[in-house]
Scaffold this motif. Structure first.
Motif, PDB file in Angstrom:
ATOM      1  N   ALA A 162       0.928  -1.178  -0.225  1.00  0.00           N
ATOM      2  CA  ALA A 162       0.092  -0.174  -0.069  1.00  0.00           C
ATOM      3  C   ALA A 162       0.544   0.846   0.283  1.00  0.00           C
ATOM      4  CB  ALA A 162      -0.836   0.161   1.420  1.00  0.00           C
ATOM      5  N   VAL A 163       1.953   1.204   0.953  1.00  0.00           N
ATOM      6  CA  VAL A 163       2.538   2.555   1.105  1.00  0.00           C
ATOM      7  C   VAL A 163       3.454   2.488  -0.267  1.00  0.00           C
ATOM      8  CG1 VAL A 163       2.774   2.823   3.540  1.00  0.00           C
ATOM      9  CG2 VAL A 163       4.781   1.593   1.989  1.00  0.00           C
ATOM     10  N   VAL A 164       4.030   1.782  -0.763  1.00  0.00           N
ATOM     11  CA  VAL A 164       4.883   2.047  -2.259  1.00  0.00           C
ATOM     12  C   VAL A 164       4.175   2.489  -3.277  1.00  0.00           C
ATOM     13  CG1 VAL A 164       6.347   0.429  -4.000  1.00  0.00           C
ATOM     14  CG2 VAL A 164       6.909   0.021  -1.809  1.00  0.00           C
ATOM     15  N   ALA A 165       2.410   1.979  -3.445  1.00  0.00           N
ATOM     16  CA  ALA A 165       1.817   2.018  -4.475  1.00  0.00           C
ATOM     17  C   ALA A 165       1.531   3.597  -4.115  1.00  0.00           C
ATOM     18  CB  ALA A 165       0.344   0.921  -4.506  1.00  0.00           C
ATOM     19  N   CYS A 166       1.561   4.163  -3.107  1.00  0.00           N
ATOM     20  CA  CYS A 166       0.879   5.836  -2.248  1.00  0.00           C
ATOM     21  C   CYS A 166       2.028   6.529  -3.367  1.00  0.00           C
ATOM     22  CB  CYS A 166       0.443   5.617  -1.679  1.00  0.00           C
ATOM     23  SG  CYS A 166      -0.993   5.167  -0.450  1.00  0.00           S
ATOM     24  N   VAL A 167       3.556   5.905  -3.013  1.00  0.00           N
ATOM     25  CA  VAL A 167       4.526   6.606  -3.247  1.00  0.00           C
ATOM     26  C   VAL A 167       4.642   6.480  -4.579  1.00  0.00           C
ATOM     27  CG1 VAL A 167       7.376   7.242  -3.465  1.00  0.00           C
ATOM     28  CG2 VAL A 167       5.705   7.088  -0.974  1.00  0.00           C
ATOM     29  N   GLY A 168       4.865   5.480  -5.193  1.00  0.00           N
ATOM     30  CA  GLY A 168       4.689   5.391  -7.417  1.00  0.00           C
ATOM     31  C   GLY A 168       3.175   5.705  -7.854  1.00  0.00           C
ATOM     32  N   ASN A 169       2.500   6.383  -7.085  1.00  0.00           N
ATOM     33  CA  ASN A 169       1.185   7.037  -8.013  1.00  0.00           C
ATOM     34  C   ASN A 169       1.794   8.436  -7.490  1.00  0.00           C
ATOM     35  OD1 ASN A 169      -0.717   5.127  -8.189  1.00  0.00           O
ATOM     36  ND2 ASN A 169      -1.305   5.143  -5.956  1.00  0.00           N
ATOM     37  N   TRP A 170       2.614   8.992  -7.116  1.00  0.00           N
ATOM     38  CA  TRP A 170       2.967  10.420  -6.958  1.00  0.00           C
ATOM     39  C   TRP A 170       4.054  11.174  -7.372  1.00  0.00           C
ATOM     40  CZ3 TRP A 170      -0.045  14.649  -5.968  1.00  0.00           C
ATOM     41  CH2 TRP A 170      -1.206  14.721  -5.370  1.00  0.00           C
ATOM     42  N   PHE A 171       5.438   9.902  -7.686  1.00  0.00           N
ATOM     43  CA  PHE A 171       6.623   9.820  -7.798  1.00  0.00           C
ATOM     44  C   PHE A 171       6.891   9.058  -9.548  1.00  0.00           C
ATOM     45  CE2 PHE A 171       6.581  11.298  -3.810  1.00  0.00           C
ATOM     46  CZ  PHE A 171       7.248  12.496  -3.939  1.00  0.00           C
ATOM     47  N   GLY A 172       7.127   9.760 -10.131  1.00  0.00           N
ATOM     48  CA  GLY A 172       7.475   8.813 -11.383  1.00  0.00           C
ATOM     49  C   GLY A 172       9.523   8.610 -11.036  1.00  0.00           C
ATOM     50  N   LYS A 173       9.935   8.139 -12.513  1.00  0.00           N
ATOM     51  CA  LYS A 173      11.107   7.187 -12.062  1.00  0.00           C
ATOM     52  C   LYS A 173      11.984   8.704 -12.168  1.00  0.00           C
ATOM     53  CE  LYS A 173      10.092   3.331 -14.605  1.00  0.00           C
ATOM     54  NZ  LYS A 173       9.888   2.528 -16.362  1.00  0.00           N
ATOM     55  N   GLY A 174      12.144   9.623 -12.024  1.00  0.00           N
ATOM     56  CA  GLY A 174      13.173  10.609 -12.105  1.00  0.00           C
ATOM     57  C   GLY A 174      13.773  10.476 -10.349  1.00  0.00           C
ATOM     58  N   LYS A 175      15.295  10.196 -10.388  1.00  0.00           N
ATOM     59  CA  LYS A 175      15.982  10.402  -8.825  1.00  0.00           C
ATOM     60  C   LYS A 175      14.823   9.470  -7.654  1.00  0.00           C
ATOM     61  CE  LYS A 175      17.652  14.941  -9.457  1.00  0.00           C
ATOM     62  NZ  LYS A 175      17.596  16.220  -9.455  1.00  0.00           N
ATOM     63  N   ARG A 176      14.589   7.882  -8.863  1.00  0.00           N
ATOM     64  CA  ARG A 176      13.417   7.737  -7.758  1.00  0.00           C
ATOM     65  C   ARG A 176      14.189   6.541  -6.841  1.00  0.00           C
ATOM     66  NH1 ARG A 176       9.704   3.744 -10.960  1.00  0.00           N
ATOM     67  NH2 ARG A 176       8.584   5.153 -10.282  1.00  0.00           N
ATOM     68  N   GLY A 177      15.487   6.318  -6.987  1.00  0.00           N
ATOM     69  CA  GLY A 177      17.016   5.656  -6.252  1.00  0.00           C
ATOM     70  C   GLY A 177      17.167   6.396  -5.188  1.00  0.00           C
ATOM     71  N   PHE A 178      17.570   7.767  -5.661  1.00  0.00           N
ATOM     72  CA  PHE A 178      17.472   8.927  -4.257  1.00  0.00           C
ATOM     73  C   PHE A 178      16.338   9.006  -3.152  1.00  0.00           C
ATOM     74  CE2 PHE A 178      18.081  13.522  -2.393  1.00  0.00           C
ATOM     75  CZ  PHE A 178      18.358  13.144  -1.362  1.00  0.00           C
ATOM     76  N   ILE A 179      15.286   9.450  -3.616  1.00  0.00           N
ATOM     77  CA  ILE A 179      14.478   9.820  -2.989  1.00  0.00           C
ATOM     78  C   ILE A 179      13.914   8.557  -2.378  1.00  0.00           C
ATOM     79  CG2 ILE A 179      11.343   9.798  -3.456  1.00  0.00           C
ATOM     80  CD1 ILE A 179      12.357  11.807  -5.590  1.00  0.00           C
ATOM     81  N   MET A 180      13.576   7.335  -2.982  1.00  0.00           N
ATOM     82  CA  MET A 180      13.051   6.106  -2.073  1.00  0.00           C
ATOM     83  C   MET A 180      14.368   5.324  -1.077  1.00  0.00           C
ATOM     84  SD  MET A 180      10.561   3.750  -4.555  1.00  0.00           S
ATOM     85  CE  MET A 180       9.106   4.315  -4.526  1.00  0.00           C
ATOM     86  N   GLY A 181      15.597   5.927  -1.427  1.00  0.00           N
ATOM     87  CA  GLY A 181      16.398   5.793  -0.454  1.00  0.00           C
ATOM     88  C   GLY A 181      16.710   6.082   1.245  1.00  0.00           C
ATOM     89  N   ILE A 182      16.451   7.529   1.414  1.00  0.00           N
ATOM     90  CA  ILE A 182      15.553   8.419   2.460  1.00  0.00           C
ATOM     91  C   ILE A 182      14.277   7.657   2.613  1.00  0.00           C
ATOM     92  CG2 ILE A 182      15.309  10.660   3.146  1.00  0.00           C
ATOM     93  CD1 ILE A 182      16.884  11.498   0.703  1.00  0.00           C
ATOM     94  N   TRP A 183      13.356   7.526   1.812  1.00  0.00           N
ATOM     95  CA  TRP A 183      12.482   7.319   2.459  1.00  0.00           C
ATOM     96  C   TRP A 183      12.191   5.948   3.147  1.00  0.00           C
ATOM     97  CZ3 TRP A 183       9.189   3.616   0.075  1.00  0.00           C
ATOM     98  CH2 TRP A 183       7.675   3.622   1.120  1.00  0.00           C
ATOM     99  N   ASN A 184      12.825   5.171   2.229  1.00  0.00           N
ATOM    100  CA  ASN A 184      13.195   3.868   3.444  1.00  0.00           C
ATOM    101  C   ASN A 184      13.585   3.227   4.388  1.00  0.00           C
ATOM    102  OD1 ASN A 184      12.510   0.557   2.324  1.00  0.00           O
ATOM    103  ND2 ASN A 184      14.376   0.510   2.861  1.00  0.00           N
ATOM    104  N   SER A 185      14.745   4.402   4.632  1.00  0.00           N
ATOM    105  CA  SER A 185      14.701   4.664   6.178  1.00  0.00           C
ATOM    106  C   SER A 185      14.016   4.749   6.993  1.00  0.00           C
ATOM    107  CB  SER A 185      15.390   5.811   6.200  1.00  0.00           C
ATOM    108  OG  SER A 185      14.916   7.244   6.481  1.00  0.00           O
ATOM    109  N   HIS A 186      12.843   4.277   6.975  1.00  0.00           N
ATOM    110  CA  HIS A 186      11.817   4.187   7.917  1.00  0.00           C
ATOM    111  C   HIS A 186      11.250   3.012   8.238  1.00  0.00           C
ATOM    112  CE1 HIS A 186      10.035   1.832   4.996  1.00  0.00           C
ATOM    113  NE2 HIS A 186       9.110   2.994   4.034  1.00  0.00           N
ATOM    114  N   THR A 187      12.259   1.882   7.963  1.00  0.00           N
ATOM    115  CA  THR A 187      12.683  -0.072   8.404  1.00  0.00           C
ATOM    116  C   THR A 187      13.539   0.301   9.652  1.00  0.00           C
ATOM    117  OG1 THR A 187      12.455  -0.329   5.973  1.00  0.00           O
ATOM    118  CG2 THR A 187      13.584  -1.796   7.506  1.00  0.00           C
TER     119      THR A 187
END
Length: 481
Positions: A162-187
């Motif tokens: 659900a959370v990955v789908a939400c983020v995927g709905n709002w962000f395209g592929k540009g700088k996806r690794g950096f954005i999600m690298g920071i975001w995934n620190s929630h783990t």
């Protein structure tokens, strides 16, 4: 003379409406999944309290017992098979999680994400607290705790797709690794907070180590219901200034991590919305997307290593280094601190090189000889883990072979994370079986798993290296042969 609009307000209002909603969604989903991991962590902290070395604990004078070795333990974990029973608890959660994850993505692709996520968080809070209530209800049945763990594993599968789908709905592929690298620190942030919160209560009333995180995730579920904007389709059309007003207090968070370039660059356009006549992808159809099988199996071994540390590291530190329960929990957070750095680093490198598979492969190879160095191992193991479950899943869920079908992200994410969760279940199980023969053997098992993860990415790494040499036209390392 009028001074004009304050500089801070000018900066805030300079962001577009979509930029604010993207940032707000990123922040909310970060908090949501932080609480998911926060509620999973207490079991690893409480293990060392359920079975202790009672010979070094001061016995209360009013306690009448003839067994000086187990008087301070919590039955049924007071017997010699306590490690096996801990393995039962771990696998009750993880096997249920692995099975449920394959179905969760299918539901997440077809149900409103806000309702789905809110319900999952409320139920997760309920079952997490129910485990802790066993302390106050004086329950000593392994079946009670195993059942609660299994139910919690099932409802926790609502979170990741659900959370990955939400983020995927709002962000395209540009700088996806950096954005999600920071975001995934929630783990890692969730693991750290879960360790610290559980550590506060573990020695006095271990039931609160579960009840407090349960209340936190349930309360966050209520926040999700009232505030989550799951896609641009649900974003109300208002003028920019009025849209910005509710989010002023998030300004410093966004300004520190992101810029308008990331939020509004042409490369970062939102994912195409599902069309009314567009069918959600099937399970078999998702498996046929190039790269899904390789990354899924790689994640199986990566999560085997990560979750073995997650569930057994505090007990290992308590047994080998002779720390108390709180000290062992605090020391174990070094692995998660490294995970935060590793996730961000993996995202940056993979964005710069456009090589997701090669980034994972190199980090896993270097991690193999460093499994006993908590900070470095946390970075090198959790970096690929974070990259595969976020940026890679999002890339594959919007792969060109889908021909524009935008209803695949949740299913692809569930397949990848579900396969990884099989490894997450195997790791703690194997650790429980192997640890009586010596902790060194557990570390040998982790090294072998690390090498297997590397081998599974060999084909994709080969394709990426060839593309860098100019032999092929690359599409992120997993285009069709």
């Amino acid at each position: 003379m009028r001074s004009g609009l304050a500089p801070g307000i000018k900066l805030i209002t300079s962001f577009s409406r979509d930029s604010w909603y993207r940032g707000f969604t990123l922040f909310l989903t970060f908090i949501f999944y932080t609480t998911y991991h926060l509620s999973r962590k207490p079991i690893s902290i409480v293990k060392s309290e359920l079975h202790r070395n009672c010979s070094i604990v001061i016995q209360p004078p009013d306690l009448n017992t003839t067994n000086n070795e187990t008087w301070c333990d919590w039955a049924p974990f007071d017997q010699n098979n306590y490690q096996t029973l801990f393995g039962v608890l771990d696998n009750s959660f993880l096997v249920a999680y692995a099975i449920g994850m394959f179905f969760s993505g299918i539901f997440g692709e077809r149900l409103p994400l806000r309702y789905y996520l809110s319900t999952g968080m409320l139920l997760s809070g309920f079952f997490t607290a129910l485990f802790g209530l066993g302390f106050y209800w004086n329950i000593h049945s392994i079946w009670y705790y195993a059942f609660v763990q299994a139910m919690n594993g099932l409802v926790q599968t609502t979170g990741w797709p659900a959370v990955v789908a939400c983020v995927g709905n709002w962000f395209g592929k540009g700088k996806r690794g950096f954005i999600m690298g920071i975001w995934n620190s929630h783990t890692s942030v969730g693991n750290i907070l879960g360790s610290l919160i559980a550590g506060v209560y573990v020695s006095s009333a271990w039931g609160l180590s579960f009840i407090v995180p349960g209340i936190i995730i349930a309360a966050t579920g209520v926040v999700c219901f009232f505030f989550l904007v799951e896609s641009v389709f649900f974003c109300p059309v208002v003028d920019d200034l009025n849209c910005n007003k509710p989010f002023f207090f998030f300004f410093f968070f966004f300004f520190f991590f992101f810029t308008e370039e990331i939020f509004s660059s042409p490369e970062t356009t939102v994912r195409e919305l599902p069309r009314d006549n567009e069918k959600a992808i099937s399970f078999l159809g998702a498996l046929q997307i190039p790269g899904v099988v390789e990354f899924s199996l790689c994640l199986l071994f990566a999560k085997l290593v990560s979750y073995t540390f997650l569930y057994w590291l505090p007990l290992y530190i308590a047994n080998v280094a002779h720390f108390d329960s709180k000290g062992a929990g605090d020391m174990s957070t070094l692995f998660d601190v490294g995970g935060i750095v590793g996730g961000i680093l993996a995202g940056l490198v993979s964005d710069y090189t456009d090589g997701r598979a090669t980034t994972c492969w190199v980090m896993l190879i270097v991690a193999a000889p460093m499994v006993s160095m908590l900070l470095l191992c946390g970075a090198l193991v959790n970096g690929p883990y974070a990259l595969i479950t976020t940026a890679v899943s999002a890339d594959l869920g919007t792969h060109k072979s889908l021909r524009g079908n935008s209803r695949a992200l949740s299913t692809v994410t569930a397949i990848i994370d579900g396969t990884g969760s099989i490894g997450a279940a195997l790791g703690p199980l194997l650790a429980g079986l192997i640890s009586p023969t010596g902790w060194n053997n557990v570390f040998y098992m982790l090294i072998i798993a690390d090498i297997c993860a590397c081998l599974l990415l060999s084909r994709l790494v080969y394709k990426e290296v060839r593309s860098w040499c100019g032999y092929t036209t690359r599409q992120r390392g997993f285009k069709e042969i």
